[in-house]
Design an enzyme around this catalytic site. Structure first.
Site, mmCIF file in Angstrom:
data_model
loop_
_atom_site.group_PDB
_atom_site.id
_atom_site.type_symbol
_atom_site.label_atom_id
_atom_site.label_comp_id
_atom_site.label_asym_id
_atom_site.label_seq_id
_atom_site.Cartn_x
_atom_site.Cartn_y
_atom_site.Cartn_z
ATOM 1 N N GLY A 109 0.833 -1.189 0.000
ATOM 2 C CA GLY A 109 0.000 0.000 0.000
ATOM 3 C C GLY A 109 0.868 1.238 0.000
ATOM 4 N N ASP B 50 -11.326 4.372 5.908
ATOM 5 C CA ASP B 50 -10.821 3.727 4.688
ATOM 6 C C ASP B 50 -11.530 2.398 4.443
ATOM 7 O OD1 ASP B 50 -9.320 3.609 2.382
ATOM 8 O OD2 ASP B 50 -7.518 2.822 3.354
#
Length: 432
Positions: free
Chosen positions: A141, A249
């Site tokens: 990520g 998120d």
């Protein structure tokens, strides 16, 4: 000067072929009854027909190519116009007098002791890095790289999240939040915190979940499966909200599902934050396709309801088999994609309520759109999932006004989840 594509034929060649065929038909009509002559003429006719068919096919392809080129040029012009406008767009203006506050759990961190939410004061207790071995890389990520690993002493599988260089307070925030949520329903469990002795690179050690990629798993899920997993996700959200924490998120990539065990875990708490009423937060959170309108119009005093919008986007993608559901090319286009479904009258009502003025260039980019009925998204491929209760539920989640969205607890009480609640109550042993 524009060049025409070479097609190997002209319109006149088609006409000539047609004229030749007409002449042959005339000859056939007046020819003698001689079989040899008739066969010769038939053969000639067949050759001309084949040439004509080939030319016609090429011409149709030529027209299709021209049409595609025209569409691509139009799309390119629209994109160029959008990009030009996007370069000029400034931040929205928020007038005073319309503050926003969470409908539930607003004061959790007000009544808790400071050391519950003051993550900057956290003293991290480091474990031993050599206790863990990396097996293989499973993902990466913006802020980390993720590996499958094993505990060296008992060979138990785990997940090792190696953090990239970021501010210490961001790392401390993630650790503090994970510690506060430890043991909560469907929250990924933090097992250990270690760091490399030389580089000082920190790593978080988590429980292992035998996850299947959502792009593979979701198309196989039944109506009941979708209800079950969304209900499990809502349990995690209600728990973290009740502890004064926004995830910020929520998306399929951060929802691990072991379908064989019917186990779900909400992961990646790197963007999560403690909620304090009246505080203005960074709007550069969440992934684009799951960003709530509040983020896209720069409303900074948002709250837990942001997570319910993101859940709504995820849920819409599942029941309508359209992933992602709102597919924007950038943050401005993301608002356009939302407006094309929910309508601009509703957007303007939201902006007026919270006294937000969009940059004129963004207003121009968004344009005017009427609300699209949810039934427009239902087809033969998804009608077994997009049942009336599901459509009603997605309609309640995907609201511009964050205060109109249900809380996680209210969402769990929606009729869509009746089969799940019924199954759970039948499994719960009754007290004597």
């Amino acid at each position: 000067m524009a060049l025409r594509p070479c097609t190997g034929f002209t319109i006149s060649s088609l006409r000539n072929a047609s004229a030749a065929n007409n002449n042959l038909f005339s000859l056939l009509s007046f020819s003698s009854s001689s079989p040899a002559k008739r066969n010769l003429l038939l053969s000639s006719l067949q050759d001309n027909l084949r040439r004509f068919a080939s030319s016609a096919s090429l011409y149709r392809q030529h027209l299709r190519n021209q049409q595609q080129q025209h569409q691509q040029q139009q799309q390119s012009r629209v994109k160029e116009k959008s990009e030009t406008l996007a370069q000029k767009i400034g931040k929205s203006i928020r007038r005073a007098g319309a503050p926003s506050k969470a409908r539930v759990y607003a004061d959790v961190n007000v009544v808790r002791p400071k050391d519950y939410w003051d993550y900057e004061s956290l003293a991290v207790q480091w474990g031993v890095q050599d206790d863990y071995e990396v097996v293989r890389k499973v993902g990466r990520g913006k802020y980390s790289e993720v590996f499958e690993g094993i505990h060296a002493t008992d060979n138990e599988k785990c997940v090792i999240k190696i953090l990239k260089p970021v501010k210490k307070k961001k790392i401390k925030r993630e650790i503090k939040i994970l510690q506060n949520l430890c043991g909560g329903p469907n929250i990924v469990k933090l097992l250990d915190i270690v760091r490399d002795q030389q580089s000082k690179t920190p790593s978080l050690i988590f429980e292992h979940v035998n996850n299947k990629d959502f792009k593979v798993l979701y198309p196989t899920l039944s109506d009941y499966d979708v209800r079950y997993y969304i209900f499990e996700l809502l349990k995690a959200l209600d728990f973290c909200h009740s502890r004064g924490i926004m995830h910020r998120d929520v998306k399929p990539h951060n929802v691990m599902i072991d379908h064989e065990q019917r186990k779900l875990r909400l992961i990646d708490w790197g963007l999560a934050e403690f909620y304090h009423p009246g505080k203005e937060y960074n709007v550069r959170v969440a992934s684009r396709y799951f960003k709530g309108p509040e983020l896209l119009v720069d409303l900074q005093d948002y709250d837990y309801s942001l997570d319910l919008w993101s859940l709504g986007c995820m849920f819409a993608g599942m029941i309508f088999r359209k992933e992602p559901f709102f597919y924007g090319h950038d943050n401005y286009d993301q608002l356009v994609k939302i407006a094309k479904v929910l309508g601009t009258d509703e957007l303007n009502a939201y902006l007026n309520k919270y006294r937000i003025e969009l940059d004129p260039n963004l207003t121009s980019l968004v344009g005017r759109h009427s609300r699209k009925p949810w039934t427009k998204f239902i087809n033969s491929e998804n009608q077994h999932l997009a049942v009336p209760e599901a459509v009603d539920f997605v309609d309640k989640l995907l609201r511009y006004d964050h205060q109109e969205r249900p809380t996680a607890k209210e969402a769990m009480a929606h009729p869509y989840f009746y089969p799940i609640r019924n199954a759970e109550s039948s499994r719960t042993p009754r007290s004597q």
